[in-house]
Design an enzyme around this catalytic site. Structure first.
Site, PDB file in Angstrom:
ATOM      1  N   GLU A  23       1.257  -1.244   0.144  1.00 44.61           N
ATOM      2  CA  GLU A  23       0.234   0.171  -0.372  1.00 44.61           C
ATOM      3  C   GLU A  23       0.235   0.958  -0.356  1.00 44.61           C
ATOM      4  OE1 GLU A  23      -3.770   1.999   2.606  1.00 44.61           O
ATOM      5  OE2 GLU A  23      -3.410   0.115   3.060  1.00 44.61           O
ATOM      6  N   SER A  24       0.581   2.528  -0.701  1.00 44.47           N
ATOM      7  CA  SER A  24       1.347   3.788  -1.122  1.00 44.47           C
ATOM      8  C   SER A  24       2.327   3.256  -0.687  1.00 44.47           C
ATOM      9  CB  SER A  24       0.590   3.985   0.000  1.00 44.47           C
ATOM     10  OG  SER A  24      -0.816   5.119   0.310  1.00 44.47           O
TER      11      SER A  24
END
Length: 221
Positions: free
Chosen positions: A56-57
């Site tokens: 994520e991210s």
């Protein structure tokens, strides 16, 4: 290595549950030190037995390198085009929060207004006693309700006697099993009042008698 006995997924990069420890909701792995640490986390999770890892991210090239290094699938959210699969939070992609949209999210619809309308209609119908209707309610056989009413009335009276020391006049509302939606029951019965414990009943009071069961109109089968 730790041998896993059940299916477990890993999560690396931005982990929202510990975002405060990571400096807030920001992209992870934008420098060499952070990128190396995320790769090490991914390898440790794989060795521990994870069946897949969410990234994520994280910058796209970092996520791509990790995906190619691992032997298990990766699922990207804000991690670019080259992870094994993709995931988004449906609140974001459906437009349920119109005031904030993450950079990595594409909104495929804008349902915020429709959701607010539906919730408002629900509240209004509940307030106005328009919902639920008999169509949304469960019925029971008349003979079973008669048996249940007898037993439930005894339990209620025993509870009141034990907690208050006496039984107040109680209105038994007969349950209507027809298809009408009346706010006031068509038939009620009042139980006679028992005298308080340790007190003598007044001479003009009638002794308590068993109350007949209310009439019940069965629902159509």
């Amino acid at each position: 290595a730790v041998v896993s006995t059940q299916s477990t997924g890993g999560h690396i990069g931005l982990t929202p549950q510990s975002a405060n420890a990571l400096g807030g909701f920001r992209v992870q792995g934008r420098n060499s030190k952070e990128a190396a640490a995320i790769l090490e986390d991914a390898l440790e999770l794989q060795d521990a037995g994870c069946f897949a890892i969410v990234i994520e991210s994280v910058p796209e090239p970092v996520a791509e390198f990790i995906t190619k290094t691992l032997e298990i699938p990766t699922i990207g959210i804000g991690a670019g085009r080259f992870t094994s699969g993709q995931v988004l939070v449906y609140h974001d992609l459906l437009g349920l929060y119109p005031n904030f949209v993450p950079k990595f999210c594409k909104q495929y619809s804008f349902l915020s207004g429709e959701v607010h309308r539906a919730l408002g209609d629900y509240k209004r119908e509940v307030d106005q006693r328009q919902f639920p209707t008999p169509a949304h309610s469960y019925s029971m056989k008349v003979e079973e309700w008669q048996k249940a009413l007898t037993v439930m009335s005894l339990i209620r009276d025993q509870h009141v006697s034990a907690t208050k020391g006496f039984v107040d006049p109680i209105v038994i509302e007969s349950l209507s099993f027809d298809t009408t939606n009346k706010s006031t029951p068509s038939n009620t019965q009042v139980l006679p009042q028992n005298t308080k414990n340790n007190q003598t009943a007044k001479s003009n009071e009638q002794p308590a008698v068993s109350t007949p069961l209310p009439n019940i109109t069965p629902s159509p089968s």
